[in-house]
Scaffold this motif. Structure first.
Motif, mmCIF file in Angstrom:
data_model
loop_
_atom_site.group_PDB
_atom_site.id
_atom_site.type_symbol
_atom_site.label_atom_id
_atom_site.label_comp_id
_atom_site.label_asym_id
_atom_site.label_seq_id
_atom_site.Cartn_x
_atom_site.Cartn_y
_atom_site.Cartn_z
ATOM 1 N N ALA A 1 -7.907 10.567 8.475
ATOM 2 C CA ALA A 1 -7.694 9.565 7.513
ATOM 3 C C ALA A 1 -6.100 9.632 6.764
ATOM 4 O O ALA A 1 -5.995 8.441 7.170
ATOM 5 C CB ALA A 1 -7.981 9.941 5.711
ATOM 6 N N VAL A 2 -5.524 10.746 7.485
ATOM 7 C CA VAL A 2 -4.071 10.041 8.233
ATOM 8 C C VAL A 2 -4.065 9.180 8.863
ATOM 9 O O VAL A 2 -3.440 8.291 9.075
ATOM 10 C CB VAL A 2 -3.098 11.315 8.290
ATOM 11 N N ALA B 1 -4.072 1.710 10.905
ATOM 12 C CA ALA B 1 -3.988 0.463 10.026
ATOM 13 C C ALA B 1 -2.892 0.061 10.242
ATOM 14 O O ALA B 1 -2.182 -1.776 10.159
ATOM 15 C CB ALA B 1 -4.618 0.332 9.086
ATOM 16 N N HIS B 2 -1.764 0.827 9.996
ATOM 17 C CA HIS B 2 -0.432 -0.143 9.725
ATOM 18 C C HIS B 2 0.481 -0.286 11.222
ATOM 19 O O HIS B 2 1.883 -0.901 11.427
ATOM 20 C CB HIS B 2 1.026 0.636 8.844
ATOM 21 N N GLU C 1 0.643 -1.190 -0.401
ATOM 22 C CA GLU C 1 -0.007 -0.149 -0.308
ATOM 23 C C GLU C 1 0.478 1.438 0.258
ATOM 24 O O GLU C 1 1.805 0.829 0.490
ATOM 25 C CB GLU C 1 -0.753 0.538 0.905
ATOM 26 N N PHE D 1 -5.055 5.500 8.495
ATOM 27 C CA PHE D 1 -4.211 4.599 7.620
ATOM 28 C C PHE D 1 -2.956 3.857 8.520
ATOM 29 O O PHE D 1 -2.183 2.969 8.544
ATOM 30 C CB PHE D 1 -3.308 5.713 6.310
ATOM 31 N N PHE E 1 1.285 5.274 0.773
ATOM 32 C CA PHE E 1 1.032 6.753 1.452
ATOM 33 C C PHE E 1 0.541 7.965 0.263
ATOM 34 O O PHE E 1 0.929 8.383 -0.381
ATOM 35 C CB PHE E 1 2.095 7.017 2.109
ATOM 36 N N PHE F 1 4.432 0.348 4.022
ATOM 37 C CA PHE F 1 4.397 1.144 3.228
ATOM 38 C C PHE F 1 4.901 1.825 2.577
ATOM 39 O O PHE F 1 6.265 2.178 3.240
ATOM 40 C CB PHE F 1 2.710 2.082 3.868
#
Length: 196
Positions: free
Chosen positions: A58-59, A65-66, A2, A62, A4, A72
């Protein structure tokens, strides 16, 4: 892997971090060597300033999630480039190897060339305006070295078209989000390049 998808604000800071092995000897001497094939890693301190709540969330989502462990892709700031019809040599009937080079910046002079590496898709290579086929007419190394199967004829202009950027494999172990005003958030993050 994925990628960024967010663009940081201006003022991103790069810290280079050499990976060094050091052996200390009893007589006061020491010996140093690079630790691994990737001996110089990058650490980026990034700011996402005055972002709307949706983007700040959203940042954060993301990065959560990691969780600081899943790597990424991250495009290094100000590293994107693109060229169309960029000259990289003139055939002489004998030479078969040429290096793809591009301007350092869009407004750079002819003398400010750097290797054209990190392309998104294989460059399109032309000889005297005719598109050549990779694999049969030439081979292309990741370093940008083009090896022609037959030397380009004398006077044949060699050009290429390509686009790329420096894409790093990173993890983010720490980030912060700050409410600056009504619907205005600042997010700070540190991205550490991975050796693998």
């Amino acid at each position: 892997m994925e990628r960024f998808p967010f663009t940081p604000s201006w003022g991103a800071q790069l810290e280079s971090q050499p990976r060094v092995r050091k052996a200390q000897f009893g007589d006061g001497y020491s010996q140093r060597s690079e630790d691994g094939a990737r001996g110089l890693l990058q650490r980026w301190s990034l700011q996402f300033t005055a972002r709307r709540k949706e983007e700040a969330d959203a940042v954060d989502a993301f990065l959560r999630a990691h969780r600081g462990v899943a790597a990424f892709e991250f495009v290094a700031p100000d590293s994107a480039w693109g060229v169309t019809g960029q000259a990289f040599g003139i055939g002489d009937g004998a030479r078969t190897q040429f290096l793809l080079q591009r301007p350092l910046a869009p407004d750079a002079t002819v003398d400010e060339l750097v290797p054209a590496v990190g392309w998104e898709a294989a460059p399109l290579v032309y000889r005297a305006g005719v598109l050549l086929a990779e694999g049969s007419d030439y081979s292309l190394a990741p370093s940008g070295l083009v090896t022609f199967s037959a030397a380009p004829p004398a006077g044949a202009q060699l050009t290429f078209t390509a686009a790329g950027a420096q894409v790093l494999r990173v993890v983010c172990e720490r980030w912060t989000s700050t409410l600056k005003g009504f619907n205005a958030y600042d997010v700070s993050a540190e991205f550490q390049e991975e050796a693998g």
